[in-house]
Motif scaffolding. Structure first.
Motif, PDB file in Angstrom:
ATOM      1  N   GLU A 277      41.544  18.402  17.363  1.00  0.00           N
ATOM      2  CA  GLU A 277      40.129  18.187  17.656  1.00  0.00           C
ATOM      3  C   GLU A 277      39.921  16.825  18.315  1.00  0.00           C
ATOM      4  OE1 GLU A 277      37.703  18.707  14.232  1.00  0.00           O
ATOM      5  OE2 GLU A 277      38.215  20.834  13.980  1.00  0.00           O
ATOM      6  N   LYS A 337      33.537  21.778  26.166  1.00  0.00           N
ATOM      7  CA  LYS A 337      33.357  22.060  24.755  1.00  0.00           C
ATOM      8  C   LYS A 337      34.139  23.304  24.372  1.00  0.00           C
ATOM      9  CE  LYS A 337      29.791  22.466  21.191  1.00  0.00           C
ATOM     10  NZ  LYS A 337      28.320  22.544  20.902  1.00  0.00           N
ATOM     11  N   GLY A 338      34.638  23.320  23.127  1.00  0.00           N
ATOM     12  CA  GLY A 338      35.360  24.481  22.627  1.00  0.00           C
ATOM     13  C   GLY A 338      36.858  24.367  22.856  1.00  0.00           C
ATOM     14  N   ILE A 339      37.542  25.492  22.727  1.00  0.00           N
ATOM     15  CA  ILE A 339      39.000  25.533  22.909  1.00  0.00           C
ATOM     16  C   ILE A 339      39.340  25.293  24.375  1.00  0.00           C
ATOM     17  CG2 ILE A 339      41.048  26.989  22.747  1.00  0.00           C
ATOM     18  CD1 ILE A 339      39.726  28.393  20.387  1.00  0.00           C
ATOM     19  N   ASP A 340      40.258  24.373  24.621  1.00  0.00           N
ATOM     20  CA  ASP A 340      40.592  23.988  25.996  1.00  0.00           C
ATOM     21  C   ASP A 340      42.108  23.941  26.162  1.00  0.00           C
ATOM     22  OD1 ASP A 340      39.435  22.805  28.617  1.00  0.00           O
ATOM     23  OD2 ASP A 340      41.006  21.384  28.068  1.00  0.00           O
ATOM     24  N   ARG A 363      40.744  21.170  20.976  1.00  0.00           N
ATOM     25  CA  ARG A 363      39.439  21.737  20.637  1.00  0.00           C
ATOM     26  C   ARG A 363      38.426  20.617  20.799  1.00  0.00           C
ATOM     27  NH1 ARG A 363      37.402  26.172  18.049  1.00  0.00           N
ATOM     28  NH2 ARG A 363      35.355  25.898  17.082  1.00  0.00           N
ATOM     29  N   GLU A 365      34.952  18.819  20.664  1.00  0.00           N
ATOM     30  CA  GLU A 365      33.705  18.845  19.874  1.00  0.00           C
ATOM     31  C   GLU A 365      32.596  18.128  20.611  1.00  0.00           C
ATOM     32  OE1 GLU A 365      33.402  20.546  17.222  1.00  0.00           O
ATOM     33  OE2 GLU A 365      35.520  21.019  16.908  1.00  0.00           O
TER      34      GLU A 365
END
Length: 365
Positions: A277, A337-340, A363, A365
């Motif tokens: 994260e 934003k989110g899973i990358d 991930r 945030e």
């Protein structure tokens, strides 16, 4: 003991003679074919029968006659030279293929049998057959001007620099005008050539564009997109732009197993970086070690990322045998934003693994 000597010698003589005679039979040359495999390319069903010719020459002292031509299926018809051919004479076998008999890729076998011992050869007819769709609008949903296409972009796939890549693209003429091959124009860079296959494509008919992509002329590696303007002169609505995508690679011929330790070898310690994260407001920095484990100089041809948010820096583009360097990776996740997942492709002169991938996951945030 002595009385068996002569029969034994005779037996050995006959055995050697038999083996020699068999060897002579095996070395009898067959007829010589100009080519034994023909690729028809992409064929539209409405183009009808496609006819090709296989040419051959009799190189034997004996007279040659074709006795039979065996076909794999009823989708092909054959006609051939029926004359007796002496040494040096040439003949032709004509094969006609019905594209309505197949859908997609096909490879048809034709076996030619002659009158001479060992005169049996295999010919191959290949291509891609595309049937006429029951619903034209559904089959060609992408509309540009007066033309319909199956897809928005033309994917050339993998293109190597040792030979040009050729691809055929279907289109449907939704307009009211004839599309003449002579009036087709395209504005292409030197490494791309586009031409219309058929002489004419009438209204409400399908046509083919042949695209030739020369990786050697592009002189680059990695993923590329090209926007190519094409048109038919004096045909309203025919001015369109073709979107081409391609992955360019350097070709390396196979190397003997004994030379594997002598060539450059790119070794990457860490091929997957899990950042877990992270905040979209914080820049992330990481490094990866690259090592040349071979016995020749390793050349880094190119390093390519799949996002402008990723900055990649390499201190040098060559590594001596046994030498290492740190590859710097800087990710700016702002606006994400989110899973990358970010991909880093490294192109080198390592003939076994010329392209290697480093994956950076997170991930945001």
């Amino acid at each position: 003991m002595i009385r068996f000597a002569f029969p034994l010698c005779l037996f050995l003589f006959l055995l050697i003679f038999s083996i020699g005679a068999q060897g002579q039979v095996d070395t009898v040359p067959k007829v010589i074919w100009k080519v034994n495999r023909i690729d028809l390319g992409t064929i539209l069903e409405e183009q009808g029968l496609q006819t090709v010719e296989f040419e051959f020459t009799n190189t034997q002292d004996s007279v040659f006659v074709i006795r039979d031509v065996w076909q794999e299926c009823g989708c092909t018809t054959v006609d051939f030279t029926r004359d007796s051919l002496v040494n040096g004479d040439s003949g032709v076998i004509k094969i006609s293929f019905d594209p309505t008999s197949a859908a997609g890729y096909f490879s048809k076998l034709i076996v030619v049998k002659g009158n001479l011992l060992g005169a049996e050869d295999s010919l191959y007819l290949e291509g891609i057959s595309i049937p006429y769709p029951s619903d034209v609008n559904r089959a060609y949903p992408v509309t540009q001007g007066v033309l319909g296409f199956r897809l928005k972009k033309v994917n050339m796939g993998d293109v190597f620099d040792n030979e040009p890549k050729i691809k055929y693209v279907e289109f449907y003429n939704k307009g009211e005008n004839l599309l003449d091959q002579e009036t087709f124009r395209s504005q292409t860079p030197p490494y791309i050539q586009i031409s219309q296959v058929q002489q004419f494509v009438r209204p409400k008919e399908r046509g083919l564009l042949m695209i030739r992509y020369d990786g050697a002329l592009r002189k680059d590696l990695g993923y590329f997109e090209d926007l190519i303007p094409v048109e038919w002169e004096n045909v309203a609505g025919s001015q369109i732009k073709l979107e081409l995508i391609a992955d360019l690679f350097e070709y390396f011929p196979p190397i003997p197993r004994s030379d594997l330790n002598e060539v450059p070898q790119l070794f990457i310690v860490q091929k997957e970086i899990d950042l877990k994260e992270i905040s979209s407001r914080s820049v992330v920095r990481r490094s990866v070690t690259l090592t040349n484990k071979g016995h020749q100089v390793l050349e880094i041809r190119k390093i390519q990322g799949n996002c402008e948010c990723l900055v990649i820096e390499a201190p040098k583009d060559q590594l001596q045998p046994g030498e290492s360097m740190e590859l710097s990776l800087v990710l700016d996740p702002m606006g994400r934003k989110g899973i990358d997942q970010r991909n880093i492709y490294i192109f080198s002169n390592d003939p076994v693994n010329p392209v290697q991938l480093i994956v950076m996951k997170s991930r945001i945030e």
